[in-house]
Design an enzyme around this catalytic site. Structure first.
Site, PDB file in Angstrom:
ATOM      1  N   HIS A 153     -12.777  -5.390 -12.339  1.00  0.00           N
ATOM      2  CA  HIS A 153     -11.136  -4.968 -11.658  1.00  0.00           C
ATOM      3  C   HIS A 153     -10.363  -4.054 -12.413  1.00  0.00           C
ATOM      4  O   HIS A 153      -8.753  -4.251 -11.276  1.00  0.00           O
ATOM      5  CB  HIS A 153     -10.816  -6.009 -10.657  1.00  0.00           C
ATOM      6  CG  HIS A 153     -11.924  -6.947 -10.096  1.00  0.00           C
ATOM      7  ND1 HIS A 153     -11.856  -6.405  -8.062  1.00  0.00           N
ATOM      8  CD2 HIS A 153     -12.634  -7.398  -9.573  1.00  0.00           C
ATOM      9  CE1 HIS A 153     -12.406  -6.902  -7.316  1.00  0.00           C
ATOM     10  NE2 HIS A 153     -13.319  -8.035  -8.091  1.00  0.00           N
ATOM     11  N   THR A 188      -7.228  -2.166  -1.077  1.00  0.00           N
ATOM     12  CA  THR A 188      -7.664  -1.771  -0.503  1.00  0.00           C
ATOM     13  C   THR A 188      -6.664  -1.839   1.100  1.00  0.00           C
ATOM     14  O   THR A 188      -6.281  -1.596   1.780  1.00  0.00           O
ATOM     15  CB  THR A 188      -8.258  -3.302  -0.245  1.00  0.00           C
ATOM     16  OG1 THR A 188      -7.884  -4.393  -0.674  1.00  0.00           O
ATOM     17  CG2 THR A 188      -9.472  -3.774  -1.308  1.00  0.00           C
ATOM     18  N   LYS A 242       2.728  -4.343  -0.923  1.00  0.00           N
ATOM     19  CA  LYS A 242       1.334  -5.118  -1.960  1.00  0.00           C
ATOM     20  C   LYS A 242       1.304  -5.901  -3.057  1.00  0.00           C
ATOM     21  O   LYS A 242       3.927  -6.026  -2.833  1.00  0.00           O
ATOM     22  CB  LYS A 242       1.023  -4.016  -3.188  1.00  0.00           C
ATOM     23  CG  LYS A 242       2.444  -2.463  -3.127  1.00  0.00           C
ATOM     24  CD  LYS A 242       1.270  -1.385  -3.685  1.00  0.00           C
ATOM     25  CE  LYS A 242       1.607  -0.515  -2.670  1.00  0.00           C
ATOM     26  NZ  LYS A 242      -1.094  -0.494  -2.720  1.00  0.00           N
ATOM     27  N   ARG A 243       0.987  -6.436  -3.903  1.00  0.00           N
ATOM     28  CA  ARG A 243       1.808  -7.006  -4.964  1.00  0.00           C
ATOM     29  C   ARG A 243       3.138  -6.421  -5.560  1.00  0.00           C
ATOM     30  O   ARG A 243       3.094  -5.362  -5.613  1.00  0.00           O
ATOM     31  CB  ARG A 243       0.796  -8.212  -6.420  1.00  0.00           C
ATOM     32  CG  ARG A 243       0.616  -8.873  -5.445  1.00  0.00           C
ATOM     33  CD  ARG A 243       0.900 -10.347  -5.060  1.00  0.00           C
ATOM     34  NE  ARG A 243       1.807 -10.249  -6.054  1.00  0.00           N
ATOM     35  CZ  ARG A 243       1.388 -12.061  -6.839  1.00  0.00           C
ATOM     36  NH1 ARG A 243       0.032 -12.490  -6.604  1.00  0.00           N
ATOM     37  NH2 ARG A 243       1.892 -11.946  -7.995  1.00  0.00           N
ATOM     38  N   LYS A 293       2.639  -0.102  -9.796  1.00  0.00           N
ATOM     39  CA  LYS A 293       2.308   0.370  -7.941  1.00  0.00           C
ATOM     40  C   LYS A 293       3.561   1.047  -8.112  1.00  0.00           C
ATOM     41  O   LYS A 293       3.790   1.579  -7.206  1.00  0.00           O
ATOM     42  CB  LYS A 293       1.852  -1.334  -7.491  1.00  0.00           C
ATOM     43  CG  LYS A 293       0.730  -1.826  -7.386  1.00  0.00           C
ATOM     44  CD  LYS A 293       0.643  -3.083  -7.032  1.00  0.00           C
ATOM     45  CE  LYS A 293      -0.470  -3.609  -6.698  1.00  0.00           C
ATOM     46  NZ  LYS A 293      -1.628  -3.472  -6.108  1.00  0.00           N
ATOM     47  N   LYS A 345      -6.483  -0.545   5.106  1.00  0.00           N
ATOM     48  CA  LYS A 345      -6.067  -0.998   5.793  1.00  0.00           C
ATOM     49  C   LYS A 345      -4.763   0.399   6.726  1.00  0.00           C
ATOM     50  O   LYS A 345      -5.236   0.560   7.723  1.00  0.00           O
ATOM     51  CB  LYS A 345      -5.667  -1.930   5.949  1.00  0.00           C
ATOM     52  CG  LYS A 345      -6.174  -3.212   4.657  1.00  0.00           C
ATOM     53  CD  LYS A 345      -5.857  -4.269   4.793  1.00  0.00           C
ATOM     54  CE  LYS A 345      -6.382  -4.942   3.742  1.00  0.00           C
ATOM     55  NZ  LYS A 345      -5.755  -5.805   2.089  1.00  0.00           N
TER      56      LYS A 345
HETATM   57  C1  LIG Z   1      -5.211  -5.893   1.339  1.00  0.00           C
HETATM   58  C2  LIG Z   1      -3.704  -7.303   0.623  1.00  0.00           C
HETATM   59  C3  LIG Z   1      -3.080  -6.942  -0.575  1.00  0.00           C
HETATM   60  C4  LIG Z   1      -3.886  -5.678  -1.246  1.00  0.00           C
HETATM   61  O1  LIG Z   1      -3.171  -4.370  -1.492  1.00  0.00           O
HETATM   62  P1  LIG Z   1      -3.490  -3.201  -2.078  1.00  0.00           P
HETATM   63  O2  LIG Z   1      -2.104  -2.302  -1.595  1.00  0.00           O
HETATM   64  O3  LIG Z   1      -4.235  -2.808  -2.708  1.00  0.00           O
HETATM   65  O4  LIG Z   1      -2.708  -3.745  -3.255  1.00  0.00           O
HETATM   66  C5  LIG Z   1      -2.797  -7.924  -1.300  1.00  0.00           C
HETATM   67  N1  LIG Z   1      -1.854  -8.845  -0.671  1.00  0.00           N
HETATM   68  C6  LIG Z   1      -2.321  -8.825   1.072  1.00  0.00           C
HETATM   69  C7  LIG Z   1      -1.769 -10.022   1.490  1.00  0.00           C
HETATM   70  C8  LIG Z   1      -3.376  -7.809   1.622  1.00  0.00           C
HETATM   71  O5  LIG Z   1      -3.968  -8.468   3.167  1.00  0.00           O
END
Ligand SMILES: *Cc1c(COP(=O)(O)O)cnc(C)c1O
Length: 823
Positions: A359, A655, A547-548, A553, A659
């Site tokens: 990952h 991911t 995101k985190r 990032k 979305k």
């Molecule tokens: C999809 C998702 C993530 C991952 O987000 P990235 O932008 O790919 O880092 C993190 N937290 C939650 C709650 C998510 O639904």
């Protein structure tokens, strides 16, 4: 109808009855939480028939199953999703309405099952949804943390962590299965004996501590197919007196220690995303759930099969990152010490059963356990690791005679450490990356020695997301509209969403599409008003980064760009500027200083900008507290712009990007992770791409970095923003508050290179891309086409596609169909 028991009157009666028997109340007297419990028990009761039928069908088919091993499952809420997948959401919503109950309010009573940090945990959850929907036998295996991901509060602009007591009110969707408890042993010492009968070596672990692992099962409902798979998460309990050896019974000290271990081991999820911390308790957690899961798996196999040498015909084990890698030596131990296989036989089985998903390539995330800790905690497992390593190095030396550099680079045990990724690669029959670019970097940079030696193991599986949660449940307006246009086939076959491309030139369709986006923005604006007390204009551009929080990032790049825009608006109020709402949501690991400082900066900029009357509301900044799956669903539906701005090469896939795309938000991003494939699908004209490429980043890194001071001194607008970190503009005159952030960008005295994540290097290019976003948005026709093209081109990014690829290339499963029970 999915089940007669969802017929309105029947279901209403079930809810009434549950309120009565659980709480001795009638509906009018029950609290919202009690209604949630009553509704959930009614739903669980219906699930139960399919759950039993599914396990029976698997048993009869004797089908191969995948065990998805993961320290994290970021499930979010279950009620709404279960109703969606049972195709009963609308019926139940109506039935409850007739009782004056609002299903949305009931859903909001459910705490998120936040047994994960971010992308990796959410991927595991999406995979389970797809496995069930696609009729594949599967078990998720993990830990039932008593406290999941911490709850985030923002106080005075700072993140404050509070415990997530998600089980406080009880979890209606779980089933405790005490009768399947397993013992897991830690520590002590191993001595070996000869078996007096067979003359074989036998290994005896002595003076160990043990805990009892108790499984809890959660149903994973497939979409409309009556399949219910199981997520099995382990709780821990102390071994009671009567289970102890006569020898140990009087040992008070030991019994207290074992009580403590049982309490601690499943207490809390480690809140680090993409960062290895090396805590002893974490290794205990890993071995605990792996040993319990593998014992169960073997036991189940042996009920039907006598020859454990053919285990791989019936099971595949997928290791979600290196966290479950002790599965390799633990399976070896069970096969050798318990089942009596020879080393060669056990190795054959293990290497045909275990597969590994990588990952990340970031060095701070690589799992390396100190040998002294590892061998003290898991003495028998350590012996097996040594033997795996010894035999592997013989192969390396045979292949590369005299090349000790190779040995140094590829050994499992090196420099006093156990390198978990090396063990996973050596024992796994498959090693996959999670996006095309990421897999290429693995093959040609990070893991190139392994790729050279065993190229056949390496493969790519680009991540995906489930459209059932992130569109059908999260964006019901758009889901209905799509179904109206192209039918409902997209729900289980997302490739069909491509049919929407036929409507991109249909003005009326685009108007409807954007009207839905607007209504979702109104919904989010209400959420923001309620939670932040901030008024935002649904006509402004909703620009979202959720995101985190992590330096790679680059939330810092985003907020510094907001500071830059604010400077421009103040300086040139006469210049036209399309109103923009910047939305952030992010949790920082509790001990990650720079990440926490970034949260404070975002909130401080929000305070200044949102309260500056002179800019006429052109700019708003919102920080969404406690970003998690449930509020994520609202955010994706309402976003106009998807911020995916990681330093190229650092984000393995992402991911969140998928979305947003699914919900019609074009990507503003770097050529990193799955953004590359998003651009391939949607066309570069329907995205806003900027910044260094991954080759350029890697090239700078291989040459000692770059010099940010040059940019600082040559671009006065950038300099002004950087200086504002130190001049008190966003710190009530405090010059120290953002010193660490400032130093991370410029200070050459730091031990690490300045601006490791190329924020200043990419700043201009980002600002230019943002300008293009504004231009595009002002052209309503153009923007609506772009937005719709994103939704219409998202077919590849369903986790259904990802799972079919895992099944075809790695797991080799066959579908099993379940006949609904007669009612
Ligand atoms: C999809 C998702 C993530 C991952 O987000 P990235 O932008 O790919 O880092 C993190 N937290 C939650 C709650 C998510 O639904």
């Amino acid at each position: 109808m999915y089940s007669k028991r969802f017929e309105k009157e029947t279901f209403k009666e079930a809810v009434r009855e549950n309120v009565r028997t659980l709480y001795r109340k009638n509906i009018a007297e029950a609290s919202p939480q009690q209604i949630f419990q009553a509704v959930s028990y009614a739903v669980k009761d219906i699930i139960m028939d399919d759950w039993i039928a599914t396990q029976k069908a698997y048993d009869e088919a004797d089908a191969k199953a995948v065990y998805y091993m993961s320290m994290e499952f970021l499930m979010g809420r279950a009620l709404g999703n279960n109703l969606i997948n049972m195709t009963a959401y609308k019926e139940v919503k109506e039935a409850l309405e007739e009782m004056d109950i609002d299903l949305n309010v009931v859903e909001d009573e459910e705490p998120d099952a936040a047994l994960g940090n971010g992308g990796l945990g959410r991927l595991a959850a999406c995979f389970l949804d797809s496995l069930s929907t696609l009729n594949y036998p599967a078990y998720g295996c993990g830990i039932r943390y008593r406290y999941g991901m911490f709850k985030q509060k923002i106080e005075n602009g700072y993140q404050v962590e509070t415990p997530d007591n998600w089980l406080k009110e009880g979890n209606p969707f779980e089933l405790r299965r005490e009768e399947y408890a397993k013992e897991v042993r830690f520590g002590g010492n191993v001595h070996f004996d000869k078996d007096p009968e067979t003359g074989k070596d036998i290994f005896v672990q002595e003076n160990y501590e043990s805990v009892l692992a108790i499984p809890y099962d959660m149903p994973i409902v497939g979409y409309g197919n009556h399949v219910v798979n199981t997520l099995r998460v382990w709780d821990a309990k102390a071994i009671t007196d009567f289970q102890l050896d006569a020898f140990d019974r009087g040992d008070y000290h030991k019994s207290v220690e074992q009580e403590n271990l049982a309490k601690l081991i499943v207490d809390v999820l480690y809140p680090n995303d993409n960062h290895y911390a090396g805590k002893e308790l974490r290794l205990k957690q890993q071995y605990f759930f792996i040993s319990a899961s593998l014992q169960t798996m073997l036991e189940k196999y042996k009920k039907k099969h006598s020859d454990v040498r053919k285990l791989y015909e019936k099971v595949a084990i997928q290791m979600n990152d290196t966290h479950p890698t002790v599965a390799v030596p633990e399976l070896m131990r069970l096969l050798i010490d318990q089942e009596g296989l020879t080393w060669e036989e056990a190795w054959d089985v293990t290497t045909k059963t275990c597969a590994y998903t990588n990952h990340t390539i970031m060095s701070e995330a690589l799992e390396k356990w100190p040998i002294d800790l590892f061998s003290r905690l898991l003495p028998r497992i350590y012996q097996i690791v040594q033997e795996i390593d010894r035999r592997f190095l013989i192969e390396v030396r045979a292949k590369y005679p005299g090349n000790e550099e190779k040995v140094r680079k590829m050994a499992i045990l090196y420099d006093g450490q156990v390198r978990m990724a090396h063990m996973a690669i050596i024992a796994g029959y498959s090693v996959n990356g999670v996006a095309k670019l990421h897999t290429e970097i693995l093959k040609h940079q990070e893991l190139k020695d392994f790729y050279e030696m065993m190229p056949e193991k390496f493969n790519n599986k680009t991540n995906g997301i489930t459209q059932r949660r992130f569109l059908l449940h999260g964006n019901q307006l758009l889901a209905d509209w799509i179904t109206n246009k192209i039918g409902d086939g997209w729900i289980t076959d997302l490739a069909q969403i491509g049919k929407l491309k036929a409507y991109v030139d249909d003005e009326q369709a685009r108007k409807e599409f954007m009207e839905i986006k607007y209504r979702n923005k109104v919904r989010l604006a209400a959420y923001i008003k309620k939670h932040n007390g901030i008024e935002v204009d649904p006509n402004s551009i909703f620009d979202v980064q959720v995101k985190r929080l992590h330096e790679y990032k680059r939330q810092l790049l985003n907020i510094m760009h907001v500071m830059y825009l604010y400077n421009q608006i103040k300086e040139h109020p006469e210049v036209s500027f399309y109103p923009r709402t910047f939305v952030f949501g992010a949790k920082a690991a509790a001990g990650y200083k720079r990440a926490k400082e970034t949260i404070k900066l975002i909130n401080s900029v929000a305070d200044v900008v949102n309260n500056d009357r002179s800019i006429n509301g052109k700019l708003k900044v919102v920080f969404i507290e406690d970003y998690r799956v449930s509020n994520a669903e609202l955010l994706f539906a309402a976003a106009d712009v998807s911020e995916q701005i990681s330093t190229a090469s650092k984000e393995a896939s992402g991911t969140g990007n998928m979305k947003f795309m699914l919900n019609g938000a074009p990507t503003l991003g770097t050529m990193d992770g799955a953004n590359v494939e998003i651009v391939d699908e949607v066309g570069i004209e329907n995205a806003f791409i900027f910044g260094l490429s991954s080759e350029e980043v890697i090239n700078y890194e291989n040459h000692g970095g770059y010099n940010p001071t040059e940019i600082y001194f040559n671009d006065w607008e950038i300099k002004r923003v950087v200086d504002q970190l130190m001049d008190g503009t966003y710190a009530n005159g405090n010059h120290e508050m953002y010193k660490d952030l400032y130093n991370s960008l410029l200070n050459t005295q730091c031990t690490d290179r300045p601006d490791t994540y190329f924020i200043l290097k990419d700043f201009r290019s980002y600002a230019d891309a943002q300008k293009k976003v504004e231009e595009a948005y002002k052209d309503k026709d153009r923007w609506s086409k772009m937005a719709m093209m994103n939704t219409a081109s998202s077919g590849k990014f369903t986790s259904d596609r990802t799972i079919e690829e895992y099944v075809d290339d790695i797991w080799k499963l066959k579908k099993v169909f379940v006949k609904p029970v007669e009612e």
